[in-house]
Design an enzyme around this catalytic site. Structure first.
Site, PDB file in Angstrom:
ATOM      1  N   TYR B 298       1.051  -1.247   0.029  1.00 33.80           N
ATOM      2  CA  TYR B 298       0.145  -0.005   0.011  1.00 33.80           C
ATOM      3  C   TYR B 298       0.758   1.171  -0.060  1.00 33.80           C
ATOM      4  O   TYR B 298       1.536   1.380   0.853  1.00 33.80           O
ATOM      5  CB  TYR B 298      -0.902  -0.137   0.997  1.00 33.80           C
ATOM      6  N   TYR B 348      -4.905   5.245  -7.602  1.00 30.10           N
ATOM      7  CA  TYR B 348      -4.998   5.503  -6.294  1.00 30.10           C
ATOM      8  C   TYR B 348      -6.573   5.189  -5.743  1.00 30.10           C
ATOM      9  O   TYR B 348      -7.094   5.668  -5.531  1.00 30.10           O
ATOM     10  CB  TYR B 348      -5.026   7.113  -5.791  1.00 30.10           C
TER      11      TYR B 348
END
Lengths: 132, 395
Positions: B298, B348
């Site tokens: 992440y 994103y």
């Protein structure tokens, strides 16, 4: 006086202490642990009892960062913030004058002072403890 | 009986598999939003992705008995718009959603769980810094320090990387390896938003946003949606159109001590959570870092990658810079990382697109496939929660 956004019923007393240039944070009446930001319970013992204890003002730098983009009306870029370990234990994050940035290094001794915020209250601020 | 029998993650092993993935058209939607259009709201992005994930799995909506949606959209309205009446459901981020789906399947409450993310963050002008920063109610560190001039999530990572450099001698050029490598992966990914090559000189020349972080250390902000179909493993073997991608282990550990003042970040770099979670997932899967063919991290900010490389044992503390240069995390490197381009260069999608890429690598369907890819690990460590998933071609 004005206040910044208050996130708990305990915040106003802390901002009042800063307004008097005598920043105080909560100290647990059961185990003596300091906590910051203000909050309901002691993370060390879960007690809800506390006193307000004035900070010694001594701190050591953990890290710093400089904003090259303006996010907040009060802080035109460049603006440097420092995260420092208070002698009492908690970490405090506050600004420092650009002229003092070259003096920042890991663990360097800092002093907690206060500054006027344009919104009509005072905020904690750092200065190098040993001026060059 | 112990209250702390380890590894907890053993209960997640081989329970379920990913059988379908789908997502929106990242680049066309990005261009449309920049041109002032709004292709969809968050529900619409999620619906497009869900339709594609169902097609990819080769199943019908009627087969779905569990539904998890992302925090931007409500379960009730999503269920209405998707035409699904789940027997079980909830709202979660990507990795907590997968963990919860595995739990529901293991408990027998569902056998086919659809997970859907939709986010119109760019067109809705969601702020991650400044006076209107989102998430402040749940995460005091995002807003509490604003009177003193600290705002934006990027600044929290700037403080972490500055301290890491001071402690270990790492440099800004070390960190630049991440953005350069991920852009190289993205250049092979037809879905990626940012595909123009980036080299280290270009990285170092890009402006600081919050020093020591440069523009290219920050993730994109774009609209989009992602969806997955998670199915009970036996059912997946029988029904899945494509080879199932098995969930071999999932684990989580939280670190909240003094988190409002960044203690877990600045003093610990989340490493105590990395220790617990890496032990859990590696013991459960019977694997170690050396068995991982591709790593998905992440990456709201580039410095997640060196902290995870060091925390999960891919290299020693302070060695991430050298590891990234010498072993390599880009195409052809010894440890391929974020092979779609990740949040920095692909899209994103808040951890959702990393799961899609893990599945594609294990199916050999990625933009650039990692040779002989059998095990892919996902790691996230934000807002005080460390998670990892190991996916594999075997249960």
């Amino acid at each position: 006086m004005n206040y910044p956004v208050l996130y708990s019923p305990y915040d106003a007393a802390m901002w009042d202490s800063i307004a008097h240039d005598a920043m105080a944070i909560q100290q647990c009446t059961e185990c003596g642990t300091f906590r910051y930001p203000p909050g309901a319970s002691c993370p060390s013992c879960l007690s809800v009892g506390f006193d307000w204890t004035r900070l010694s003002g001594r701190a050591n730098a953990l890290s710093w960062a400089t904003f090259h983009r303006q996010y907040l009306p009060a802080y035109p870029a460049p603006h440097t913030v420092v995260a420092a370990r208070l002698e009492e234990g908690p970490i405090l994050i506050a600004g420092i004058d650009a002229a003092e940035k070259p003096g920042l290094q890991l663990d360097v001794a800092l002093k907690v002072i206060t500054r006027d915020h344009p919104d009509g209250y005072k905020v904690p601020w750092f200065t190098l403890a040993a001026r060059r | 009986m112990s209250l702390n029998s380890s590894p907890y993650a053993r209960s997640t092993a081989g329970v379920a598999a990913m059988v379908g993935v789908g997502h929106t058209d990242y680049r066309p939607d990005y261009d449309a939003v920049r041109a002032g259009k709004k292709p969809f709201d968050s529900y619409g992005y999620a619906a497009v992705a869900l339709q594609r994930a169902l097609d990819d799995a080769g199943i019908d909506r009627a087969d779905v008995d569990g539904l998890i949606v992302s925090p931007q959209i409500s379960l009730e309205r999503s269920s209405e718009l998707f035409g699904i009446n789940p027997r079980w459901g909830g709202q979660a981020d990507a990795v907590q959603g997968i963990l919860t789906a595995v739990m529901a399947i293991r408990a027998g409450l569902a056998s086919v769980v659809a997970l859907a993310f939709g986010n119109d963050q760019r067109s809705a002008k969601v702020q991650y810094g400044g006076p209107q920063a989102m998430g402040g109610g749940a995460n005091l560190s995002y807003v509490f320090h604003a009177p003193m001039g600290l705002t934006s999530q990027g600044a929290l990572y700037a403080l972490m990387w500055q301290r890491h450099m001071e402690l270990t001698g790492a440099t800004e050029a070390d960190l630049g390896e991440v953005s350069v490598a991920q852009r190289a992966w993205a250049s092979h990914n037809p879905h990626a938003i940012m595909r123009k090559p980036l080299n280290l000189e270009g990285y170092l020349a890009s402006p600081y946003i919050c020093e020591p972080l440069h523009l290219n250390d920050y993730c994109l902000i774009n609209d989009g949606g992602v969806a997955f179909i998670v199915m009970e493993s036996g059912l997946a073997r029988a029904k899945s159109k494509k080879p199932p991608v098995y969930i071999k282990a999932v684990a989580r550990a939280d670190l909240h001590n003094q988190s409002s003042t960044l203690y877990p970040r600045l003093i610990d770099f989340y490493h105590s959570g990395h220790d617990i979670v890496s032990r859990e997932v590696y013991e459960t899967a019977g694997l170690g870092p050396e068995d991982i063919d591709a790593l998905m991290v992440y990456d709201s900010f580039s410095c997640h990658i060196p902290f995870v490389l060091e925390g999960f044992g891919f290299c020693g503390t302070g060695e991430a810079g050298r590891f990234m240069r010498e072993t390599g995390i880009g195409p052809g490197g010894g440890l391929p990382v974020n092979t779609s381009g990740g949040h920095l260069s692909e899209s994103y999608m808040q951890g959702w697109n990393h799961q899609v890429e893990a599945v594609r690598q294990l199916r050999g369907e990625a933009g650039l496939n990692v040779p002989d890819c059998r095990n892919v690990q996902f790691v996230s460590d934000f807002v005080g929660k460390v998670y990892s998933i190991i996916y594999g071609v075997d249960p």
